[in-house]
Design a protein around this motif. Structure first.
Motif, PDB file in Angstrom:
ATOM      1  N   ASP A 171      -8.393  -4.307  -5.619  1.00 50.21           N
ATOM      2  CA  ASP A 171      -7.446  -4.522  -4.518  1.00 50.21           C
ATOM      3  C   ASP A 171      -6.488  -5.653  -4.893  1.00 50.21           C
ATOM      4  O   ASP A 171      -6.869  -6.818  -4.955  1.00 50.21           O
ATOM      5  CB  ASP A 171      -8.233  -4.870  -3.248  1.00 50.21           C
ATOM      6  CG  ASP A 171      -7.319  -5.052  -2.050  1.00 50.21           C
ATOM      7  OD1 ASP A 171      -6.084  -4.885  -2.207  1.00 50.21           O
ATOM      8  OD2 ASP A 171      -7.831  -5.369  -0.961  1.00 50.21           O
ATOM      9  N   SER A 215      -3.728  -6.273  -3.154  1.00 46.05           N
ATOM     10  CA  SER A 215      -2.822  -6.491  -2.017  1.00 46.05           C
ATOM     11  C   SER A 215      -3.026  -7.832  -1.327  1.00 46.05           C
ATOM     12  O   SER A 215      -2.294  -8.162  -0.394  1.00 46.05           O
ATOM     13  CB  SER A 215      -2.995  -5.355  -0.992  1.00 46.05           C
ATOM     14  OG  SER A 215      -4.271  -5.451  -0.389  1.00 46.05           O
ATOM     15  N   SER A 239       1.754   1.901  -7.662  1.00 45.61           N
ATOM     16  CA  SER A 239       0.459   1.206  -7.613  1.00 45.61           C
ATOM     17  C   SER A 239      -0.534   2.122  -8.316  1.00 45.61           C
ATOM     18  O   SER A 239      -0.414   3.355  -8.260  1.00 45.61           O
ATOM     19  CB  SER A 239       0.034   0.938  -6.175  1.00 45.61           C
ATOM     20  OG  SER A 239      -0.476   2.125  -5.593  1.00 45.61           O
ATOM     21  N   PRO A 277       0.842  -1.197   0.000  1.00 47.45           N
ATOM     22  CA  PRO A 277       0.000   0.000   0.000  1.00 47.45           C
ATOM     23  C   PRO A 277       0.879   1.250   0.000  1.00 47.45           C
ATOM     24  O   PRO A 277       1.892   1.310   0.708  1.00 47.45           O
ATOM     25  CB  PRO A 277      -0.799  -0.111   1.310  1.00 47.45           C
ATOM     26  CG  PRO A 277      -0.764  -1.557   1.660  1.00 47.45           C
ATOM     27  CD  PRO A 277       0.526  -2.101   1.112  1.00 47.45           C
ATOM     28  N   ARG A 312      -3.526   2.787  -7.685  1.00 52.62           N
ATOM     29  CA  ARG A 312      -4.259   3.662  -6.762  1.00 52.62           C
ATOM     30  C   ARG A 312      -3.488   4.955  -6.536  1.00 52.62           C
ATOM     31  O   ARG A 312      -4.040   6.051  -6.648  1.00 52.62           O
ATOM     32  CB  ARG A 312      -4.532   2.955  -5.420  1.00 52.62           C
ATOM     33  CG  ARG A 312      -5.121   3.900  -4.367  1.00 52.62           C
ATOM     34  CD  ARG A 312      -5.554   3.183  -3.116  1.00 52.62           C
ATOM     35  NE  ARG A 312      -6.724   2.350  -3.339  1.00 52.62           N
ATOM     36  CZ  ARG A 312      -7.976   2.810  -3.406  1.00 52.62           C
ATOM     37  NH1 ARG A 312      -8.223   4.094  -3.278  1.00 52.62           N
ATOM     38  NH2 ARG A 312      -8.985   1.985  -3.595  1.00 52.62           N
TER      39      ARG A 312
END
Ligand code: GLP
Length: 270
Positions: free
Chosen positions: A105, A107, A81, A76, A83
């Motif tokens: 997601d 992760s 990434s 994260p 995001r």
């Protein structure tokens, strides 16, 4: 499918931004959904959208953004990434609230967690009422999102392995080729096809072969971006270099000129 060839990438970005703004307005929803992609192709378009927001011609405060894809296994906050990329390149400049940005997601530590995350993403997308306008780029191998050649045309959000070509292409964003993740979670081609409007932007000669295969080759899993041929409102915005291998260019240009001067046969001919 509409194919618009503009002289430069900057012209294309302006035209694509108009198409996105009009598509969101046409959707007429209080909380419109904008489909987002990463990569260098849409950066000019995002800059134009940011300018429209600054000028008061576009307001995304009530909008939701849904990303096409995400790498698997990046911690994260990793700057590459998707995001984080979209928070930087879209949320901040376009005034899209970070809590309204949705990204698959990637992760999850094991396959079951990733499969569950992919399914959850489809549900979230459906609850939001689907994507009104999906912004797209195209990979040099014809990939769409991270749907690599061989992806099922009706596929849904799922875990996919990245091709060696894609990992090599994207290595420029990482410390080195080995740092590029091997897997991703990506919307499927079937998912993408459900968006109300598709706006694909491509520029540069390195994309010419993929663009020609997508637009004028067979509808085929071998060229995932060829699914655009199946969509009823797909617009492809190219610069001259990306359009360099198109065979039907004259027709696209004539069509793009619109109905300004339609020719109607003389009644005397009858
Ligand atoms: C990544 C993204 C794709 C994007 C592609 C093209 O692989 N997952 O959605 O279309 O890059 O990137 P670029 O625009 O930098 O050529």
């Amino acid at each position: 499918m509409e194919v618009l060839v503009l002289p430069t990438p900057a012209d294309g970005a302006r035209r694509a931004a108009e198409l996105v703004i009009a598509g969101l307005a046409d959707a007429g929803r209080p909380e419109p959904v904008l489909g987002l992609t990463t990569g260098s192709s849409p950066l000019g378009l995002y800059a134009e959208l940011a300018a429209a927001v600054a000028a008061g011609r576009l307001d995304l405060t009530a909008a939701r953004g849904f990303a096409l894809d995400e790498y698997v296994g990046l911690p994260p906050g990793h700057p590459q990434s998707y995001r984080e990329v979209l928070l930087r390149e879209v949320c901040a400049p376009l005034g899209l609230r970070p809590d309204r940005l949705h990204v698959p997601d990637g992760s999850g530590g094991d396959e079951a967690a990733l499969v569950a995350a992919a399914a959850a993403y489809e549900i979230l997308l459906a609850k939001a009422g689907g994507v009104d306008v999906q912004i797209l780029g195209i990979g040099a191998n014809g990939h769409l999102g991270f749907n690599e050649p061989g992806s099922a045309l009706s596929s849904r959000t799922r875990v996919k392995r990245l091709s060696d070509r894609t990992r090599a292409d994207n290595a420029r964003f990482f410390e080195g080729p080995d740092e590029v993740p091997t897997h991703c979670v990506t919307q499927g081609l079937g998912t993408v096809l459900e968006a109300g409007r598709l706006v694909l932007v491509a520029s540069g000669g390195a994309k010419a072969e993929a663009v020609a295969a997508a637009l004028e080759g067979p509808l085929s899993a071998s060229c995932p971006a060829s699914v655009l041929q199946w969509h009823a409102d797909a617009v492809v915005v190219l610069d001259e270099a990306a359009a360099g291998l198109l065979r039907n260019r004259d027709y696209y240009d004539a069509s793009a000129a619109g109905l300004a001067k339609p020719h109607t046969p003389s009644s005397k001919a009858w």
